[in-house]
Design a protein around this motif. Structure first.
Motif, PDB file in Angstrom:
ATOM      1  N   GLY A 240       2.443   1.320  -4.109  1.00  0.00           N
ATOM      2  CA  GLY A 240       3.090   1.079  -2.833  1.00  0.00           C
ATOM      3  C   GLY A 240       4.305   0.179  -2.775  1.00  0.00           C
ATOM      4  N   PRO A 241       4.218  -1.086  -3.185  1.00  0.00           N
ATOM      5  CA  PRO A 241       5.350  -2.002  -3.001  1.00  0.00           C
ATOM      6  C   PRO A 241       6.630  -1.559  -3.704  1.00  0.00           C
ATOM      7  CG  PRO A 241       3.342  -3.239  -3.436  1.00  0.00           C
ATOM      8  CD  PRO A 241       3.008  -1.799  -3.679  1.00  0.00           C
ATOM      9  N   LEU A 271       3.888   2.488   3.289  1.00  0.00           N
ATOM     10  CA  LEU A 271       4.269   2.858   4.658  1.00  0.00           C
ATOM     11  C   LEU A 271       4.795   1.655   5.434  1.00  0.00           C
ATOM     12  CD1 LEU A 271       1.183   5.123   5.482  1.00  0.00           C
ATOM     13  CD2 LEU A 271       3.438   5.851   4.692  1.00  0.00           C
ATOM     14  N   ASP A 272       4.119   0.516   5.306  1.00  0.00           N
ATOM     15  CA  ASP A 272       4.514  -0.677   6.061  1.00  0.00           C
ATOM     16  C   ASP A 272       5.797  -1.301   5.514  1.00  0.00           C
ATOM     17  OD1 ASP A 272       2.319  -0.370   7.703  1.00  0.00           O
ATOM     18  OD2 ASP A 272       1.062  -1.758   6.569  1.00  0.00           O
ATOM     19  N   ASN A 273       5.898  -1.414   4.201  1.00  0.00           N
ATOM     20  CA  ASN A 273       7.069  -2.059   3.596  1.00  0.00           C
ATOM     21  C   ASN A 273       8.330  -1.200   3.702  1.00  0.00           C
ATOM     22  OD1 ASN A 273       5.416  -4.171   2.892  1.00  0.00           O
ATOM     23  ND2 ASN A 273       5.243  -3.619   0.732  1.00  0.00           N
ATOM     24  N   PRO A 313      -6.217   1.856   5.052  1.00  0.00           N
ATOM     25  CA  PRO A 313      -5.173   1.430   4.108  1.00  0.00           C
ATOM     26  C   PRO A 313      -4.808   2.503   3.074  1.00  0.00           C
ATOM     27  CG  PRO A 313      -6.769  -0.326   4.435  1.00  0.00           C
ATOM     28  CD  PRO A 313      -7.316   0.873   5.145  1.00  0.00           C
ATOM     29  N   SER A 314      -5.819   3.202   2.553  1.00  0.00           N
ATOM     30  CA  SER A 314      -5.589   4.310   1.625  1.00  0.00           C
ATOM     31  C   SER A 314      -6.663   5.360   1.884  1.00  0.00           C
ATOM     32  CB  SER A 314      -5.647   3.839   0.163  1.00  0.00           C
ATOM     33  OG  SER A 314      -5.537   4.947  -0.724  1.00  0.00           O
ATOM     34  N   PRO A 315      -6.381   6.311   2.790  1.00  0.00           N
ATOM     35  CA  PRO A 315      -7.391   7.309   3.154  1.00  0.00           C
ATOM     36  C   PRO A 315      -7.960   8.077   1.967  1.00  0.00           C
ATOM     37  CG  PRO A 315      -5.571   7.354   4.711  1.00  0.00           C
ATOM     38  CD  PRO A 315      -5.146   6.459   3.592  1.00  0.00           C
TER      39      PRO A 315
END
Length: 410
Positions: A240-241, A271-273, A313-315
């Motif tokens: 993610g990051p 998604l958030d970052n 957070p991670s489906p």
């Protein structure tokens, strides 16, 4: 009075011992902290949700009674050396029946040899790198037929690469592509899978292959190479990051081409970052947080209620953790025992369908055969779809994929 207190204490001790003797102990491992935490926490919480449901019904039924499940948790921090220590510790625990979890391919490679040596049944719920299971068919390390205790319950890199390449090349007609992958075992494995498949696609050119490290925040140099080389699409492999750094970097450079990659593009911290820069990113998925089937709807509702969240957070990780436990419990019940070999043999030949969040599983595994490594892989391509990011959520990229899963669930 003192005598009564002693009797009470003795009774509590005996009750605890009796519970421990009747219970089934399962280890849950994964990165519960750090950049990979959305995967690890979601896997753990999905697995716990399944355990709560099983225990609410009395436990796993065999031997004429029901046995509740106990949990041992270990945070591997997504660090290979820590993962090896965790595996050594759990492999030495005689009362632990099986191990569920692990999100990072490097951690699997560092630790799974200890589980195999101890003949401790293990279900890899998230790690997708081909090397994670490929190590057991490597020259000099081949595990003979019927003797592997490692199972995988995630779509491996090969299946994922095939899915996302079909989307990019066949559906979208891309001819020039660039690959950006992190320098971990997972990134290298994913990159190699993509490259080996792209070589067999006539008319498609890989214009550049770039790497980055965990913690990288500026991908300008790698992206400029891809842009200058005329890439029409960007394949990315990482977590993610760092994937967010790629997406935001593309926006800053005005590099407006499709971003496609590993399933980790669905992680909450991507998604958030990445924010709006994530929109349009596409990835293979085994589960999408939408009510596309009754079982998916029920799982999402129960997860949200249990953990007080809206977006998981991670489906993918959560659903795979949940289904891993359901399959394991079914194998123990069929075996009528917690003996490792008996449970392994049962998992390889499940006699009854198992209701999961993702599917009704009918014999997802078969007897281990190094000539057929897919025998210990649960996912085939028909169960994998393409997801796309839209305003902080992942949805189906193609309506026909959604319909296909709906039909498979009937």
């Amino acid at each position: 009075m003192k005598f009564q207190v002693k009797l009470l204490a003795a009774a509590i001790a005996l009750t605890g011992s009796a519970f421990a003797a009747d219970s089934i102990k399962i280890a849950l491992t994964g990165p519960f902290s750090g950049g990979s935490a959305p995967m690890g926490v979601s896997t753990r919480d999905g697995a716990k949700l399944a355990i709560q449901e099983i225990n609410a019904a009395g436990g796993v039924n065999f031997g004429g009674k029901k046995h509740p499940i106990e949990i041992v948790e270990r945070d591997d921090e997504a660090k290979n050396e820590r993962g090896a220590l965790v595996a050594q510790e759990i492999a030495s625990m005689d009362d632990v029946v099986a191990v569920v979890g692990t999100a990072n391919t490097g951690v699997v490679l560092a630790g799974d040899k200890f589980y195999q040596q101890a003949k401790k049944l293990r279900i890899i719920s998230v790690a997708a790198g081909s090397a994670a299971m490929g190590q057991w068919i490597k020259e000099g390390n081949v595990v003979p037929k019927g003797e592997l205790y490692m199972f995988r319950f995630s779509a491996n890199d090969g299946v994922q690469s095939e899915t996302i390449l079909e989307e990019a090349i066949k559906r979208r007609g891309l001819k020039k592509v660039a690959i950006l992958a992190d320098d971990t075992n997972y990134g290298v494995s994913g990159r190699d899978d993509l490259m080996s498949r792209l070589k067999n696609m006539p008319g498609v050119e890989v214009v550049t292959v770039e790497k980055f490290s965990i913690g990288s925040k500026d991908m300008t140099a790698q992206l400029l190479k891809a842009k200058m080389a005329g890439a029409q699409g960007l394949f990315v492999v990482g977590i993610g990051p760092e994937l967010a750094a790629i997406a935001t970097g593309m926006t800053k450079l005005g590099f407006k081409v499709p971003m496609l990659g590993s399933w980790t593009l669905s992680m909450g911290n991507f998604l958030d970052n990445a924010g709006a820069a994530a929109n349009g990113a596409m990835m293979p998925q085994t589960f999408i947080q939408e009510d596309y089937t009754p079982r998916a709807k029920a799982f999402i509702k129960n997860y949200q209620a249990a953990y007080k969240v809206d977006r998981i957070p991670s489906p993918v990780s959560a659903a795979q953790g949940y289904d891993s436990v359901k399959l394991l419990a079914a194998a123990i019940e069929q075996a009528g025992s917690t003996d490792s070999k008996a449970v392994k043999d049962a998992l390889e030949n499940l006699q009854k369908p198992v209701e999961g969040a993702i599917a009704k599983w009918v014999k997802p595994y078969s007897t281990w055969d190094p000539a057929r490594p897919e025998s210990h892989e649960a996912f085939r391509k028909d169960r994998v779809v393409v997801g796309v990011v839209k305003d902080g959520r992942v949805t189906f990229a193609n309506a026909e994929d959604k319909k296909r899963l709906e039909q498979l669930d009937k």
